[in-house]
Motif scaffolding. Structure first.
Motif, PDB file in Angstrom:
ATOM      1  N   MET A 142     -63.611 -65.799 -65.640  1.00  0.00           N
ATOM      2  CA  MET A 142     -63.949 -65.476 -67.029  1.00  0.00           C
ATOM      3  C   MET A 142     -64.440 -64.038 -67.147  1.00  0.00           C
ATOM      4  N   SER A 143     -65.223 -63.579 -66.181  1.00  0.00           N
ATOM      5  CA  SER A 143     -65.728 -62.207 -66.189  1.00  0.00           C
ATOM      6  C   SER A 143     -64.588 -61.191 -66.093  1.00  0.00           C
ATOM      7  N   MET A 144     -63.632 -61.449 -65.204  1.00  0.00           N
ATOM      8  CA  MET A 144     -62.490 -60.537 -65.062  1.00  0.00           C
ATOM      9  C   MET A 144     -61.641 -60.521 -66.332  1.00  0.00           C
ATOM     10  N   LYS A 145     -61.411 -61.690 -66.913  1.00  0.00           N
ATOM     11  CA  LYS A 145     -60.639 -61.756 -68.153  1.00  0.00           C
ATOM     12  C   LYS A 145     -61.353 -60.995 -69.274  1.00  0.00           C
ATOM     13  N   ARG A 146     -62.667 -61.166 -69.336  1.00  0.00           N
ATOM     14  CA  ARG A 146     -63.455 -60.470 -70.362  1.00  0.00           C
ATOM     15  C   ARG A 146     -63.383 -58.957 -70.158  1.00  0.00           C
ATOM     16  N   THR A 147     -63.462 -58.514 -68.905  1.00  0.00           N
ATOM     17  CA  THR A 147     -63.378 -57.087 -68.601  1.00  0.00           C
ATOM     18  C   THR A 147     -62.014 -56.515 -68.977  1.00  0.00           C
ATOM     19  N   ILE A 148     -60.964 -57.239 -68.653  1.00  0.00           N
ATOM     20  CA  ILE A 148     -59.610 -56.791 -68.994  1.00  0.00           C
ATOM     21  C   ILE A 148     -59.457 -56.692 -70.510  1.00  0.00           C
ATOM     22  N   LYS A 149     -59.995 -57.685 -71.228  1.00  0.00           N
ATOM     23  CA  LYS A 149     -59.933 -57.657 -72.690  1.00  0.00           C
ATOM     24  C   LYS A 149     -60.765 -56.508 -73.253  1.00  0.00           C
ATOM     25  N   LYS A 150     -61.950 -56.283 -72.671  1.00  0.00           N
ATOM     26  CA  LYS A 150     -62.836 -55.202 -73.123  1.00  0.00           C
ATOM     27  C   LYS A 150     -62.176 -53.830 -72.960  1.00  0.00           C
ATOM     28  N   LEU A 151     -61.362 -53.712 -71.910  1.00  0.00           N
ATOM     29  CA  LEU A 151     -60.638 -52.462 -71.671  1.00  0.00           C
ATOM     30  C   LEU A 151     -59.396 -52.331 -72.555  1.00  0.00           C
ATOM     31  N   ARG A 152     -59.186 -53.346 -73.391  1.00  0.00           N
ATOM     32  CA  ARG A 152     -58.059 -53.391 -74.326  1.00  0.00           C
ATOM     33  C   ARG A 152     -56.710 -53.386 -73.616  1.00  0.00           C
ATOM     34  N   LEU A 153     -56.681 -54.018 -72.452  1.00  0.00           N
ATOM     35  CA  LEU A 153     -55.431 -54.177 -71.725  1.00  0.00           C
ATOM     36  C   LEU A 153     -54.750 -55.450 -72.237  1.00  0.00           C
ATOM     37  N   LEU A 154     -53.509 -55.346 -72.593  1.00  0.00           N
ATOM     38  CA  LEU A 154     -52.781 -56.480 -73.158  1.00  0.00           C
ATOM     39  C   LEU A 154     -51.874 -57.138 -72.126  1.00  0.00           C
ATOM     40  N   ASN A 155     -52.088 -56.796 -70.871  1.00  0.00           N
ATOM     41  CA  ASN A 155     -51.266 -57.330 -69.790  1.00  0.00           C
ATOM     42  C   ASN A 155     -51.490 -58.834 -69.642  1.00  0.00           C
ATOM     43  N   SER A 156     -50.437 -59.539 -69.242  1.00  0.00           N
ATOM     44  CA  SER A 156     -50.580 -60.973 -69.018  1.00  0.00           C
ATOM     45  C   SER A 156     -51.382 -61.221 -67.743  1.00  0.00           C
ATOM     46  N   ILE A 157     -52.099 -62.341 -67.727  1.00  0.00           N
ATOM     47  CA  ILE A 157     -52.938 -62.708 -66.596  1.00  0.00           C
ATOM     48  C   ILE A 157     -52.549 -64.119 -66.150  1.00  0.00           C
ATOM     49  N   VAL A 158     -52.215 -64.250 -64.875  1.00  0.00           N
ATOM     50  CA  VAL A 158     -51.944 -65.552 -64.271  1.00  0.00           C
ATOM     51  C   VAL A 158     -53.070 -65.805 -63.279  1.00  0.00           C
ATOM     52  N   VAL A 159     -53.652 -67.003 -63.333  1.00  0.00           N
ATOM     53  CA  VAL A 159     -54.803 -67.334 -62.477  1.00  0.00           C
ATOM     54  C   VAL A 159     -54.385 -68.382 -61.451  1.00  0.00           C
ATOM     55  N   ALA A 160     -54.770 -68.136 -60.195  1.00  0.00           N
ATOM     56  CA  ALA A 160     -54.605 -69.102 -59.109  1.00  0.00           C
ATOM     57  C   ALA A 160     -55.984 -69.402 -58.542  1.00  0.00           C
ATOM     58  N   ASP A 161     -56.216 -70.662 -58.170  1.00  0.00           N
ATOM     59  CA  ASP A 161     -57.536 -71.082 -57.676  1.00  0.00           C
ATOM     60  C   ASP A 161     -57.784 -70.728 -56.220  1.00  0.00           C
ATOM     61  N   ASP A 162     -56.726 -70.472 -55.458  1.00  0.00           N
ATOM     62  CA  ASP A 162     -56.891 -70.103 -54.051  1.00  0.00           C
ATOM     63  C   ASP A 162     -55.621 -69.418 -53.564  1.00  0.00           C
ATOM     64  N   GLY A 163     -55.651 -68.971 -52.322  1.00  0.00           N
ATOM     65  CA  GLY A 163     -54.528 -68.238 -51.760  1.00  0.00           C
ATOM     66  C   GLY A 163     -53.248 -69.043 -51.701  1.00  0.00           C
ATOM     67  N   GLN A 164     -53.341 -70.343 -51.400  1.00  0.00           N
ATOM     68  CA  GLN A 164     -52.140 -71.176 -51.321  1.00  0.00           C
ATOM     69  C   GLN A 164     -51.468 -71.302 -52.680  1.00  0.00           C
ATOM     70  N   GLU A 165     -52.256 -71.505 -53.709  1.00  0.00           N
ATOM     71  CA  GLU A 165     -51.695 -71.593 -55.059  1.00  0.00           C
ATOM     72  C   GLU A 165     -51.053 -70.260 -55.463  1.00  0.00           C
ATOM     73  N   ALA A 166     -51.683 -69.154 -55.088  1.00  0.00           N
ATOM     74  CA  ALA A 166     -51.118 -67.833 -55.386  1.00  0.00           C
ATOM     75  C   ALA A 166     -49.772 -67.643 -54.683  1.00  0.00           C
ATOM     76  N   LEU A 167     -49.693 -68.060 -53.420  1.00  0.00           N
ATOM     77  CA  LEU A 167     -48.420 -67.981 -52.702  1.00  0.00           C
ATOM     78  C   LEU A 167     -47.358 -68.844 -53.371  1.00  0.00           C
ATOM     79  N   ASP A 168     -47.744 -70.038 -53.807  1.00  0.00           N
ATOM     80  CA  ASP A 168     -46.796 -70.904 -54.500  1.00  0.00           C
ATOM     81  C   ASP A 168     -46.276 -70.242 -55.775  1.00  0.00           C
ATOM     82  N   ILE A 169     -47.155 -69.559 -56.482  1.00  0.00           N
ATOM     83  CA  ILE A 169     -46.738 -68.854 -57.698  1.00  0.00           C
ATOM     84  C   ILE A 169     -45.785 -67.723 -57.342  1.00  0.00           C
TER      85      ILE A 169
END
Length: 86
Positions: free
Chosen positions: A19-46
């Motif tokens: 939530m903190s990272m998402k808030r920071t990205i929004k505060k910086l007015r970055l409109l980039n998409s954000i995909v969240v993974a809960d751990d390294g294995q999920e990130a690799l699967d993505i």
């Protein structure tokens, strides 16, 4: 040179950090998409498109927590380095 939108892959098991990272990205007015993974294995699967139905557009930036259950950030980086497709 054409403008390319970069996506974020946020890999972290702590919902408060996410939530903190998402808030920071929004505060910086970055409109980039954000995909969240809960751990390294999920990130690799993505990244390998073998996990949940999440589309991560290229190019992307990985924001990685190093201390996670199941697969740590260090193990994730080893997998990335050893996979020529990634």
């Amino acid at each position: 040179m054409p403008h390319t939108t970069v996506s974020f892959l946020l890999v972290d098991d702590d919902i408060v950090s996410v939530m903190s990272m998402k808030r920071t990205i929004k505060k910086l007015r970055l409109l980039n998409s954000i995909v969240v993974a809960d751990d390294g294995q999920e990130a690799l699967d993505i990244l390998r498109r073998t996990g949940r139905d999440t589309e991560l557009k290229h190019p992307f930036i990985v924001i990685l927590d190093l201390n996670m259950p199941r697969m740590s950030g260090h193990d994730f980086m080893k997998e990335i380095r050893n996979d020529p497709a990634l």
